[in-house]
Motif scaffolding. Structure first.
Motif, PDB file in Angstrom:
ATOM      1  N   PRO A 117       0.841  -1.255  -0.024  1.00  0.00           N
ATOM      2  CA  PRO A 117      -0.127  -0.030  -0.068  1.00  0.00           C
ATOM      3  C   PRO A 117       0.847   1.268  -0.038  1.00  0.00           C
ATOM      4  CG  PRO A 117      -0.154  -0.877   2.125  1.00  0.00           C
ATOM      5  CD  PRO A 117       0.517  -2.200   1.246  1.00  0.00           C
ATOM      6  N   VAL A 118       0.396   2.324  -0.759  1.00  0.00           N
ATOM      7  CA  VAL A 118       1.050   3.551  -0.810  1.00  0.00           C
ATOM      8  C   VAL A 118       0.418   4.686  -0.106  1.00  0.00           C
ATOM      9  CG1 VAL A 118       2.340   5.270  -2.618  1.00  0.00           C
ATOM     10  CG2 VAL A 118       2.106   2.719  -2.923  1.00  0.00           C
ATOM     11  N   ILE A 119       1.012   5.375   0.678  1.00  0.00           N
ATOM     12  CA  ILE A 119       0.255   6.369   1.225  1.00  0.00           C
ATOM     13  C   ILE A 119       1.141   7.613   0.862  1.00  0.00           C
ATOM     14  CG2 ILE A 119       0.036   7.541   3.637  1.00  0.00           C
ATOM     15  CD1 ILE A 119       0.040   4.997   5.218  1.00  0.00           C
ATOM     16  N   LEU A 120       0.310   8.662   0.293  1.00  0.00           N
ATOM     17  CA  LEU A 120       0.850   9.839  -0.189  1.00  0.00           C
ATOM     18  C   LEU A 120       0.873  10.634   0.851  1.00  0.00           C
ATOM     19  CD1 LEU A 120       1.670  11.774  -2.642  1.00  0.00           C
ATOM     20  CD2 LEU A 120      -0.765  12.552  -2.610  1.00  0.00           C
ATOM     21  N   ILE A 121       2.115  11.502   0.950  1.00  0.00           N
ATOM     22  CA  ILE A 121       2.336  12.214   2.310  1.00  0.00           C
ATOM     23  C   ILE A 121       2.670  13.768   1.291  1.00  0.00           C
ATOM     24  CG2 ILE A 121       3.787  13.290   4.080  1.00  0.00           C
ATOM     25  CD1 ILE A 121       2.619  10.591   4.485  1.00  0.00           C
ATOM     26  N   VAL A 122       1.668  14.678   1.690  1.00  0.00           N
ATOM     27  CA  VAL A 122       2.064  15.919   0.988  1.00  0.00           C
ATOM     28  C   VAL A 122       2.595  16.918   2.102  1.00  0.00           C
ATOM     29  CG1 VAL A 122       0.882  18.078  -0.285  1.00  0.00           C
ATOM     30  CG2 VAL A 122      -0.073  15.584  -0.577  1.00  0.00           C
ATOM     31  N   ASN A 123       3.920  17.158   1.772  1.00  0.00           N
ATOM     32  CA  ASN A 123       4.624  17.913   2.857  1.00  0.00           C
ATOM     33  C   ASN A 123       4.771  19.279   2.327  1.00  0.00           C
ATOM     34  OD1 ASN A 123       6.463  18.307   4.879  1.00  0.00           O
ATOM     35  ND2 ASN A 123       8.268  17.872   3.933  1.00  0.00           N
ATOM     36  N   LYS A 124       5.177  19.961   3.537  1.00  0.00           N
ATOM     37  CA  LYS A 124       5.165  21.647   3.392  1.00  0.00           C
ATOM     38  C   LYS A 124       4.170  22.423   2.979  1.00  0.00           C
ATOM     39  CE  LYS A 124       9.947  20.860   1.420  1.00  0.00           C
ATOM     40  NZ  LYS A 124      11.176  21.261   0.501  1.00  0.00           N
ATOM     41  N   ILE A 125       2.960  21.947   4.032  1.00  0.00           N
ATOM     42  CA  ILE A 125       1.607  22.625   3.553  1.00  0.00           C
ATOM     43  C   ILE A 125       1.818  23.809   4.299  1.00  0.00           C
ATOM     44  CG2 ILE A 125       0.700  20.363   3.421  1.00  0.00           C
ATOM     45  CD1 ILE A 125      -0.374  20.943   6.287  1.00  0.00           C
ATOM     46  N   ASP A 126       2.564  24.212   5.296  1.00  0.00           N
ATOM     47  CA  ASP A 126       2.630  25.586   5.638  1.00  0.00           C
ATOM     48  C   ASP A 126       2.989  26.705   4.781  1.00  0.00           C
ATOM     49  OD1 ASP A 126       4.943  23.954   6.028  1.00  0.00           O
ATOM     50  OD2 ASP A 126       6.171  25.737   6.893  1.00  0.00           O
ATOM     51  N   LEU A 127       3.428  26.291   3.569  1.00  0.00           N
ATOM     52  CA  LEU A 127       3.950  27.248   2.741  1.00  0.00           C
ATOM     53  C   LEU A 127       2.889  27.577   1.679  1.00  0.00           C
ATOM     54  CD1 LEU A 127       7.531  25.804   2.105  1.00  0.00           C
ATOM     55  CD2 LEU A 127       6.946  27.487   3.871  1.00  0.00           C
ATOM     56  N   ILE A 128       1.883  27.007   1.836  1.00  0.00           N
ATOM     57  CA  ILE A 128       0.680  27.232   0.744  1.00  0.00           C
ATOM     58  C   ILE A 128      -0.564  27.592   1.375  1.00  0.00           C
ATOM     59  CG2 ILE A 128       1.815  25.886  -0.950  1.00  0.00           C
ATOM     60  CD1 ILE A 128      -0.168  23.908  -0.552  1.00  0.00           C
ATOM     61  N   SER A 129      -1.499  28.188   0.939  1.00  0.00           N
ATOM     62  CA  SER A 129      -2.883  28.398   1.378  1.00  0.00           C
ATOM     63  C   SER A 129      -3.776  27.266   1.441  1.00  0.00           C
ATOM     64  CB  SER A 129      -3.685  29.671   0.503  1.00  0.00           C
ATOM     65  OG  SER A 129      -3.764  29.137  -0.837  1.00  0.00           O
ATOM     66  N   ARG A 130      -4.845  27.384   2.122  1.00  0.00           N
ATOM     67  CA  ARG A 130      -5.797  26.248   2.456  1.00  0.00           C
ATOM     68  C   ARG A 130      -6.343  25.875   1.044  1.00  0.00           C
ATOM     69  NH1 ARG A 130      -8.414  23.105   5.853  1.00  0.00           N
ATOM     70  NH2 ARG A 130     -10.289  22.657   5.618  1.00  0.00           N
ATOM     71  N   GLU A 131      -6.646  26.976   0.431  1.00  0.00           N
ATOM     72  CA  GLU A 131      -7.404  26.750  -0.903  1.00  0.00           C
ATOM     73  C   GLU A 131      -6.415  26.055  -1.912  1.00  0.00           C
ATOM     74  OE1 GLU A 131      -7.242  29.618   0.660  1.00  0.00           O
ATOM     75  OE2 GLU A 131      -9.329  29.420   1.358  1.00  0.00           O
ATOM     76  N   GLN A 132      -5.259  26.462  -1.876  1.00  0.00           N
ATOM     77  CA  GLN A 132      -4.120  25.755  -2.787  1.00  0.00           C
ATOM     78  C   GLN A 132      -3.900  24.379  -2.370  1.00  0.00           C
ATOM     79  OE1 GLN A 132      -0.879  28.539  -2.134  1.00  0.00           O
ATOM     80  NE2 GLN A 132      -0.766  29.127  -4.346  1.00  0.00           N
ATOM     81  N   LEU A 133      -4.069  24.174  -1.284  1.00  0.00           N
ATOM     82  CA  LEU A 133      -3.875  22.702  -0.818  1.00  0.00           C
ATOM     83  C   LEU A 133      -5.039  21.876  -1.116  1.00  0.00           C
ATOM     84  CD1 LEU A 133      -2.370  20.274   0.742  1.00  0.00           C
ATOM     85  CD2 LEU A 133      -3.523  21.372   3.041  1.00  0.00           C
ATOM     86  N   ILE A 134      -6.268  22.109  -0.911  1.00  0.00           N
ATOM     87  CA  ILE A 134      -7.438  21.470  -1.514  1.00  0.00           C
ATOM     88  C   ILE A 134      -7.463  21.161  -2.814  1.00  0.00           C
ATOM     89  CG2 ILE A 134      -9.922  21.619  -1.923  1.00  0.00           C
ATOM     90  CD1 ILE A 134     -10.108  23.468   0.774  1.00  0.00           C
ATOM     91  N   LEU A 135      -7.032  22.253  -3.604  1.00  0.00           N
ATOM     92  CA  LEU A 135      -6.763  21.725  -5.307  1.00  0.00           C
ATOM     93  C   LEU A 135      -5.661  20.926  -5.547  1.00  0.00           C
ATOM     94  CD1 LEU A 135      -7.139  25.338  -6.492  1.00  0.00           C
ATOM     95  CD2 LEU A 135      -8.806  23.775  -6.818  1.00  0.00           C
ATOM     96  N   LYS A 136      -4.610  20.899  -4.732  1.00  0.00           N
ATOM     97  CA  LYS A 136      -3.670  19.958  -5.046  1.00  0.00           C
ATOM     98  C   LYS A 136      -4.015  18.463  -4.456  1.00  0.00           C
ATOM     99  CE  LYS A 136       0.126  23.087  -5.621  1.00  0.00           C
ATOM    100  NZ  LYS A 136       1.290  23.444  -5.342  1.00  0.00           N
ATOM    101  N   LEU A 137      -4.677  18.361  -3.540  1.00  0.00           N
ATOM    102  CA  LEU A 137      -5.145  17.094  -2.799  1.00  0.00           C
ATOM    103  C   LEU A 137      -6.040  16.481  -3.884  1.00  0.00           C
ATOM    104  CD1 LEU A 137      -5.546  17.756   0.755  1.00  0.00           C
ATOM    105  CD2 LEU A 137      -3.736  16.788  -0.301  1.00  0.00           C
ATOM    106  N   ALA A 138      -6.828  17.344  -4.636  1.00  0.00           N
ATOM    107  CA  ALA A 138      -7.832  16.668  -5.689  1.00  0.00           C
ATOM    108  C   ALA A 138      -7.278  16.189  -6.690  1.00  0.00           C
ATOM    109  CB  ALA A 138      -8.933  17.748  -6.006  1.00  0.00           C
ATOM    110  N   GLU A 139      -6.212  16.875  -7.045  1.00  0.00           N
ATOM    111  CA  GLU A 139      -5.192  16.638  -8.298  1.00  0.00           C
ATOM    112  C   GLU A 139      -4.324  15.162  -8.225  1.00  0.00           C
ATOM    113  OE1 GLU A 139      -2.102  18.390 -11.434  1.00  0.00           O
ATOM    114  OE2 GLU A 139      -3.006  19.811 -10.180  1.00  0.00           O
ATOM    115  N   TYR A 140      -3.810  15.291  -7.002  1.00  0.00           N
ATOM    116  CA  TYR A 140      -3.211  13.959  -6.643  1.00  0.00           C
ATOM    117  C   TYR A 140      -4.078  12.714  -6.758  1.00  0.00           C
ATOM    118  CZ  TYR A 140       1.284  15.958  -5.710  1.00  0.00           C
ATOM    119  OH  TYR A 140       2.695  16.798  -5.677  1.00  0.00           O
TER     120      TYR A 140
END
Length: 298
Positions: A117-140
């Motif tokens: 099983p592969v768990i995706l870890i999206v690191n450095k979330i403190d460097l982007i906005s919440r809106e940007q994070l939501i969009l990137k999580l959806a893309e991943y």
């Protein structure tokens, strides 16, 4: 009835500079692996032993996967690939500030061959906005069928405590692989050499780190109970100009590297240390199979 003990191996993979070593240090609660902002800081697979209630998780920190140019580059990529063999879980670490497709493209083929099983870890979330994070999580989520997607900040320790709860149920039942009082199975000589290499990385220019290798040639704990540990290490570079930079004017840079490394080594070993450093030119060693082997990259 109490739950059975679980233990297994977890590989941490990703491109260079996504924070793999920082994440492992954060999980362990101690500094085990060296970090810097220079690419390809990690060159070897390093195992960190993490004991939790009901289990033991052995994390494998790996070099960043990149397009290999020199023999040393290819060695590092092979090390990362070999770490995926036989593991129970894979943590695929990405940088939240980068484009998902760019983070994913070099690893897509490898991920397709992984049974674990592969768990995706999206690191450095403190460097982007919440809106940007939501969009990137959806893309991943569209790029691969990940078991879980975990946003976190390894540098700040945010969201890291969730990983134990996600990983442990994915490990097989079985006894611990290592005693519960050790942090790694790496020899002390290796860890000491890595500490010295990190200080060179952090305090010299961009050209130097890639060309540096460190070998501990003497590690003498002495016979007296309160005696010094005497360590002699050689810093190898590829050219005379690099040697001059590492030594510095009137030996200032080498003295700085030695002082900082000695203090950290003393904390690691819990003893006073006499550290002696030498700088040696090994011309174009990063492309020479025999010299790489001599310097520990087999």
């Amino acid at each position: 009835m109490s739950e059975k003990f679980r233990s297994g191996f977890v590989a941490i993979i990703g491109r260079p500079n996504v924070g793999k070593s920082t994440l492992l240090n954060c999980i362990l609660g101690e500094k085990l692996v060296i970090t810097s902002d220079k690419p390809q800081t990690t060159r070897n697979r390093i195992q960190g032993i993490h004991n939790v209630e009901g289990g033991q998780i052995v994390f494998i920190d790996t070099p960043g996967i990149h397009k290999g140019r020199s023999r040393l580059n290819r060695y590092m990529v092979d090390e990362a690939g070999a770490a995926l063999e036989g593991v129970d879980v894979v943590l695929f670490l990405v940088d939240a500030t980068a484009k998902p497709v760019q983070q994913f493209e070099l690893l897509q083929e490898r991920l397709g061959r992984i049974d674990a099983p592969v768990i995706l870890i999206v690191n450095k979330i403190d460097l982007i906005s919440r809106e940007q994070l939501i969009l990137k999580l959806a893309e991943y989520g569209k790029l691969h069928n990940f078991r879980e997607i975990v946003p976190l900040s390894a540098a700040k320790g945010e969201g890291v405590d969730r990983l134990d709860r996600l990983i442990l149920p994915l490990l097989p039942e079985g006894p611990a692989y290592f005693p519960d009082d050790i942090l790694t199975d790496a020899p002390e000589r290796f860890v000491v050499a890595e500490i010295i290499r990190e200080k060179v990385f952090r305090h010299t220019g961009d050209e130097i780190p890639y060309a540096v290798a460190v070998n501990v040639e003497e590690f003498d704990e002495g016979e007296e109970e309160n005696g010094l540990i005497r360590i002699s290490a050689v810093i190898s570079v590829e050219r005379e100009t690099q040697k001059g930079i590492v030594i510095g004017k009137h030996g200032a840079m080498l003295k700085k590297v030695g002082t900082l490394a000695r203090k950290e080594i003393e904390q690691l070993l819990g003893a006073r240390v006499f550290l002696e450093l030498f700088v040696r030119v090994r011309k174009d060693w990063t492309g020479n199979k025999n010299m790489m082997k001599e310097l520990g990259y087999e």
